[in-house]
Design an enzyme around this catalytic site. Structure first.
Site, PDB file in Angstrom:
ATOM      1  N   TYR A  57       0.826  -1.170  -0.135  1.00 43.59           N
ATOM      2  CA  TYR A  57      -0.049  -0.127  -0.027  1.00 43.59           C
ATOM      3  C   TYR A  57       0.989   1.260  -0.067  1.00 43.59           C
ATOM      4  O   TYR A  57       0.296   2.219  -0.139  1.00 43.59           O
ATOM      5  CB  TYR A  57      -1.149   0.071   1.345  1.00 43.59           C
ATOM      6  CG  TYR A  57      -2.120  -1.069   1.087  1.00 43.59           C
ATOM      7  CD1 TYR A  57      -3.383  -0.812   0.391  1.00 43.59           C
ATOM      8  CD2 TYR A  57      -1.975  -2.444   1.682  1.00 43.59           C
ATOM      9  CE1 TYR A  57      -4.125  -1.816  -0.042  1.00 43.59           C
ATOM     10  CE2 TYR A  57      -3.004  -3.238   1.609  1.00 43.59           C
ATOM     11  CZ  TYR A  57      -3.948  -3.114   0.628  1.00 43.59           C
ATOM     12  OH  TYR A  57      -4.906  -3.743   0.248  1.00 43.59           O
ATOM     13  N   HIS A 108     -10.320 -17.300   0.916  1.00 43.52           N
ATOM     14  CA  HIS A 108      -9.333 -16.192   0.743  1.00 43.52           C
ATOM     15  C   HIS A 108      -8.048 -16.576   1.763  1.00 43.52           C
ATOM     16  O   HIS A 108      -6.927 -16.109   1.421  1.00 43.52           O
ATOM     17  CB  HIS A 108      -9.769 -14.906   0.898  1.00 43.52           C
ATOM     18  CG  HIS A 108     -10.788 -14.467  -0.129  1.00 43.52           C
ATOM     19  ND1 HIS A 108     -12.071 -14.871  -0.043  1.00 43.52           N
ATOM     20  CD2 HIS A 108     -10.720 -13.643  -1.337  1.00 43.52           C
ATOM     21  CE1 HIS A 108     -12.614 -14.375  -1.093  1.00 43.52           C
ATOM     22  NE2 HIS A 108     -11.976 -13.488  -1.878  1.00 43.52           N
ATOM     23  N   HIS A 139     -18.649  -7.451 -11.469  1.00 40.99           N
ATOM     24  CA  HIS A 139     -17.582  -7.293 -10.347  1.00 40.99           C
ATOM     25  C   HIS A 139     -16.233  -7.887 -11.142  1.00 40.99           C
ATOM     26  O   HIS A 139     -15.210  -7.408 -11.441  1.00 40.99           O
ATOM     27  CB  HIS A 139     -17.904  -7.965  -9.199  1.00 40.99           C
ATOM     28  CG  HIS A 139     -16.391  -7.909  -8.255  1.00 40.99           C
ATOM     29  ND1 HIS A 139     -16.236  -7.142  -7.376  1.00 40.99           N
ATOM     30  CD2 HIS A 139     -15.513  -8.977  -8.027  1.00 40.99           C
ATOM     31  CE1 HIS A 139     -14.764  -7.126  -6.701  1.00 40.99           C
ATOM     32  NE2 HIS A 139     -14.454  -8.298  -7.462  1.00 40.99           N
ATOM     33  N   GLU A 140     -16.426  -9.415 -11.637  1.00 40.79           N
ATOM     34  CA  GLU A 140     -15.274 -10.041 -12.120  1.00 40.79           C
ATOM     35  C   GLU A 140     -15.003  -9.567 -13.581  1.00 40.79           C
ATOM     36  O   GLU A 140     -13.827  -9.432 -13.852  1.00 40.79           O
ATOM     37  CB  GLU A 140     -15.736 -11.610 -12.360  1.00 40.79           C
ATOM     38  CG  GLU A 140     -16.009 -12.354 -11.045  1.00 40.79           C
ATOM     39  CD  GLU A 140     -14.773 -11.995  -9.785  1.00 40.79           C
ATOM     40  OE1 GLU A 140     -13.504 -11.986 -10.453  1.00 40.79           O
ATOM     41  OE2 GLU A 140     -14.839 -12.231  -8.786  1.00 40.79           O
ATOM     42  N   HIS A 166     -12.642  -6.491 -13.218  1.00 41.32           N
ATOM     43  CA  HIS A 166     -11.042  -6.931 -13.213  1.00 41.32           C
ATOM     44  C   HIS A 166     -10.492  -7.045 -14.751  1.00 41.32           C
ATOM     45  O   HIS A 166      -9.434  -6.749 -14.837  1.00 41.32           O
ATOM     46  CB  HIS A 166     -10.981  -8.382 -12.455  1.00 41.32           C
ATOM     47  CG  HIS A 166     -11.154  -8.327 -11.004  1.00 41.32           C
ATOM     48  ND1 HIS A 166     -10.282  -7.629 -10.092  1.00 41.32           N
ATOM     49  CD2 HIS A 166     -12.086  -8.954 -10.018  1.00 41.32           C
ATOM     50  CE1 HIS A 166     -10.729  -7.841  -8.840  1.00 41.32           C
ATOM     51  NE2 HIS A 166     -11.724  -8.637  -8.678  1.00 41.32           N
ATOM     52  N   HIS A 177     -15.050 -20.805  -6.591  1.00 45.01           N
ATOM     53  CA  HIS A 177     -15.007 -19.267  -6.240  1.00 45.01           C
ATOM     54  C   HIS A 177     -14.752 -18.454  -7.397  1.00 45.01           C
ATOM     55  O   HIS A 177     -13.585 -18.718  -8.176  1.00 45.01           O
ATOM     56  CB  HIS A 177     -13.889 -19.070  -4.923  1.00 45.01           C
ATOM     57  CG  HIS A 177     -13.969 -17.810  -4.793  1.00 45.01           C
ATOM     58  ND1 HIS A 177     -14.643 -17.312  -3.463  1.00 45.01           N
ATOM     59  CD2 HIS A 177     -13.153 -16.766  -4.959  1.00 45.01           C
ATOM     60  CE1 HIS A 177     -14.408 -16.274  -3.457  1.00 45.01           C
ATOM     61  NE2 HIS A 177     -13.490 -15.604  -4.319  1.00 45.01           N
ATOM     62  N   ALA A 178     -15.587 -17.587  -7.657  1.00 41.20           N
ATOM     63  CA  ALA A 178     -15.455 -16.712  -8.657  1.00 41.20           C
ATOM     64  C   ALA A 178     -14.185 -15.974  -8.689  1.00 41.20           C
ATOM     65  O   ALA A 178     -13.862 -15.567  -7.935  1.00 41.20           O
ATOM     66  CB  ALA A 178     -16.702 -15.776  -9.116  1.00 41.20           C
ATOM     67  N   ARG A 218      -7.909  -5.708   0.890  1.00 40.30           N
ATOM     68  CA  ARG A 218      -8.166  -5.006  -0.116  1.00 40.30           C
ATOM     69  C   ARG A 218      -9.497  -4.918  -0.396  1.00 40.30           C
ATOM     70  O   ARG A 218     -10.179  -3.899  -1.078  1.00 40.30           O
ATOM     71  CB  ARG A 218      -7.758  -5.787  -1.494  1.00 40.30           C
ATOM     72  CG  ARG A 218      -8.382  -7.326  -1.504  1.00 40.30           C
ATOM     73  CD  ARG A 218      -7.772  -8.285  -2.693  1.00 40.30           C
ATOM     74  NE  ARG A 218      -6.300  -8.672  -2.344  1.00 40.30           N
ATOM     75  CZ  ARG A 218      -5.490  -9.060  -3.037  1.00 40.30           C
ATOM     76  NH1 ARG A 218      -5.721  -9.479  -4.209  1.00 40.30           N
ATOM     77  NH2 ARG A 218      -3.933  -9.346  -2.558  1.00 40.30           N
ATOM     78  N   TYR A 219     -10.403  -5.720   0.238  1.00 40.76           N
ATOM     79  CA  TYR A 219     -11.851  -5.560   0.063  1.00 40.76           C
ATOM     80  C   TYR A 219     -12.382  -4.724   0.976  1.00 40.76           C
ATOM     81  O   TYR A 219     -13.690  -4.048   0.812  1.00 40.76           O
ATOM     82  CB  TYR A 219     -12.786  -6.891   0.441  1.00 40.76           C
ATOM     83  CG  TYR A 219     -12.162  -8.159  -0.349  1.00 40.76           C
ATOM     84  CD1 TYR A 219     -12.667  -8.233  -1.654  1.00 40.76           C
ATOM     85  CD2 TYR A 219     -11.182  -9.087  -0.269  1.00 40.76           C
ATOM     86  CE1 TYR A 219     -12.324  -9.206  -2.599  1.00 40.76           C
ATOM     87  CE2 TYR A 219     -10.805  -9.806  -0.926  1.00 40.76           C
ATOM     88  CZ  TYR A 219     -11.258 -10.092  -2.230  1.00 40.76           C
ATOM     89  OH  TYR A 219     -10.990 -11.032  -3.182  1.00 40.76           O
ATOM     90  N   GLU A 264     -10.339  -4.574  -6.661  1.00 40.58           N
ATOM     91  CA  GLU A 264     -11.934  -5.036  -6.413  1.00 40.58           C
ATOM     92  C   GLU A 264     -12.852  -3.878  -6.628  1.00 40.58           C
ATOM     93  O   GLU A 264     -13.924  -4.095  -6.627  1.00 40.58           O
ATOM     94  CB  GLU A 264     -11.460  -5.485  -4.891  1.00 40.58           C
ATOM     95  CG  GLU A 264     -10.655  -6.341  -4.640  1.00 40.58           C
ATOM     96  CD  GLU A 264     -10.681  -7.938  -5.376  1.00 40.58           C
ATOM     97  OE1 GLU A 264     -12.084  -8.101  -5.649  1.00 40.58           O
ATOM     98  OE2 GLU A 264      -9.963  -8.658  -5.556  1.00 40.58           O
TER      99      GLU A 264
END
Length: 621
Positions: free
Chosen positions: A209, A497, A366-367, A370, A336-337, A506-507, A394
């Site tokens: 970060y 995760h 969402h995906e 990315h 898991h996507a 990150r989420y 994300e």
């Protein structure tokens, strides 16, 4: 032998430090050469990882580990070559940033034995998470998979005994068996961190970060949203108490997690019980998707059309050829996507066991967010082909999803039967539905990494770890396990995760920063006016669909990848340089006002006492 190898490596660094080259031209040529080689090598590694994730065999697991080891050896060799240069004193800022990223060796610094053990520990945790099955509540001989069978039961069942049964068995099977692998992973991650001159694994994670005040900033945001969270928590607990009765929900205790429609209580997917105005329109369109004949493919095409409408990229041909968007019937896969960038030939893919539901419709956007990020920064040097920080990636798809899930947009594409503006009741319903996911996630996301930071730092003894984990969930989120959990259990690895070694803060960042993105994009689209009393110009009913202005502003930010510090990238779109919850709270302000008033009228208790489901009552006393 191992000590000798380590000594040689350390001595080589000492020698390098004493005779560093300042030849920027030579360094630039070397960086270009390594980046070209990395593309091919990363492609090979990604293919091996993909083959394992989409076909969970021992052979594929071994090939994945071999490919990762080969990649690690190359990264280490490349980093040592680059460390021959005094890059920190170079004049070319871009070159300095590239070399800074390329000399961060990470886990690759480990010797072959340790690297294999680390990779194996992670693979075994992932495999354990993906392969277990649970006997059906009504017929134990019928075995159910977590995805999609048990997820669907959690969403639909309102039988507390059935929900507790699946919750307890899930944690027993998905979490506890991985305890040894988890601590082997911690040991080796810390070993790699120290070799990279960090104190431990937490400091190595946080370095991504590029902000020494990052942890403090996160804690400030947690305090910023806490009053709103406390009001939502109290209202949800009150409604669950009304539905299930005092034998299942105590109005002074944390909320039992199994009643929240989600195995981890990270999203509270119980709109049918919580959304207050049942006769007003609600954002629920699963039935409409089915009725209109949507398939997994059609949902992906609909998402692609949104991105194209704002002048972002269509999905490349290889995306449609190589993605796995439905669960194969002939093999085990990690359901898991996830979105994948194979680094060459526009080869980008999504892996997802899609169901025709409202939730999966949003997840697809969402995906695909990315994937759009991958496509926008694809021409940058490989080390810059990433999010500006871990949360940016994300946040992109979630920013789009804020528009996609708005009444205005759902009406435009024919998935919502209402006229889009039915006054305050419908607005509160929509905001409540979003808060049950967006706000509920924040304490959960914080605890996932707060716990792991403390494990990496050695401040949690393994014999007290599970109790500490649940007390953190209780302290920050007011959430309790479904059945009694103690230190003989180990439950954090029951989150994919964690088993897959994915940093989770990150989420948290994404759930805040997406509202900063959303506000900026809505202003660009002419969809938001801060002083307007017109509900069609509010943040929570903004739809940037078909706005080239908003899309071009997003594209400008996405195309920077990680080439600049994330605060510079954030400023490109928003004009702001700091992570801040103001836009988040502005979006939800009408709901927060409503909750304060309603909770007061109902005499709802705010806050919670210690849970009796955690078998270590003295931990925080």
């Amino acid at each position: 032998m191992l000590k000798l190898l380590i000594l040689k490596f350390v001595l080589s660094l000492v020698v390098l430090t004493n005779c560093l080259s300042n030849d920027e031209q030579a360094a630039e040529k070397l960086v270009e050469k390594i980046c070209d080689e990395l593309k091919t090598k990363m492609y090979e590694t990604n293919v091996a990882s993909w083959n394992h994730a989409t076909n969970l065999t021992n052979d594929n697991e071994k090939k994945k580990e071999d490919a990762e080891l080969k990649m690690a050896k190359y990264n280490k060799k490349a980093a040592l070559e680059l460390l021959k240069f005094d890059y920190k004193n170079f004049k070319n800022e871009t070159l300095k940033r590239l070399m800074s990223k390329m000399t961060m060796i990470g886990d690759n610094i480990l010797d072959e034995k340790d690297f294999r053990e680390l990779s194996s520990a992670i693979s075994q945790m992932q495999s354990n998470f993906a392969k277990f099955k649970i006997g059906c509540f009504k017929n134990k001989n019928e075995l159910l998979e977590f995805e999609p069978d048990i997820i669907e039961i959690l969403l639909k069942s309102r039988d507390p005994d059935e929900l507790e049964y699946y919750w307890t068995n899930f944690y027993n099977l998905a979490g506890t068996p991985s305890v040894k692998n988890f601590y082997k992973y911690v040991e080796l991650r810390n070993k790699a961190a120290v070799k990279n001159k960090f104190k431990d694994g937490s400091e190595m994670w946080l370095s991504n970060y590029e902000d020494e005040n990052f942890e403090k900033n996160i804690e400030e945001i947690l305090e910023q949203i806490k009053p709103f969270y406390m009001q939502l928590h109290a209202f949800v607990r009150h409604k669950l108490h009304e539905h299930y009765g005092p034998e299942h929900v105590d109005l002074k205790k944390p909320i039992p997690m199994h009643l929240l429609g989600n195995m981890w209580g990270q999203l509270w997917e119980i709109d049918d019980l919580i959304v207050p105005y049942q006769n007003a329109s609600k954002i629920e369109f699963t039935e409409e998707l089915v009725k209109q004949g949507y398939t997994a493919k059609k949902m992906f095409e609909t998402a692609e059309e949104f991105f194209k409408s704002i002048n972002l990229s269509p999905m490349p041909e290889l995306f449609w050829k190589n993605s796995v968007i439905e669960k194969p019937k002939d093999r085990e896969i990690v359901c898991h996507a996830s979105a994948w960038d194979f680094t060459i030939n526009d080869d980008v893919r999504i892996k997802m066991c899609t169901k025709v539901t409202m939730g999966d419709f949003v997840i697809i956007h969402h995906e695909m967010g990315h994937i759009e990020y991958h496509l926008q920064y694809k021409n940058l040097p490989l080390p810059f082909r990433n999010g500006a920080n871990e949360g940016f990636h994300e946040a992109v798809g979630d920013t789009i999803a804020l528009s996609v899930s708005s009444p205005k947009h759902l009406n435009r594409i024919g998935l919502l039967k209402s006229k889009g503006d039915e006054g305050q009741e419908s607005n509160i319903n929509q905001l409540m539905s979003n808060a049950l996911r967006k706000l509920a996630l924040l304490p959960f996301a914080y605890v996932m990494d707060k716990f792991r930071y403390e494990v990496f730092r050695g401040t949690i003894e393994p014999e007290n770890a599970n109790c500490h984990f649940w007390r953190l969930r209780e302290k920050h989120g007011g959430i309790a396990p479904a059945s009694v959990r103690g230190n003989h259990d180990f439950d954090i690895t029951a989150k994919y995760h964690v088993s897959a070694d994915v940093e989770y803060m990150r989420y948290f960042v994404a759930n805040i920063i997406q509202f900063q993105f959303h506000k900026a994009a809505c202003i660009k689209a002419g969809e938001y006016e801060s002083d307007s009393k017109n509900p069609t110009k509010s943040l929570n009913n903004c739809d940037i669909y078909q706005s080239k202005e908003a899309g071009n502003a997003l594209k400008e930010m996405l195309s920077l990848g990680a080439s600049k510090h994330w605060s510079d990238v954030l400023e490109t779109l928003t004009g702001e340089r700091k992570l801040d919850a103001s836009a988040f709270l502005e979006y939800f302000q009408p709901l927060q006002d409503w909750l304060i008033k309603t909770n007061e009228e109902l005499g709802v208790n705010i806050g919670w006492e210690l849970s009796d489901k955690i078998d270590c009552p003295n931990l925080y006393e």
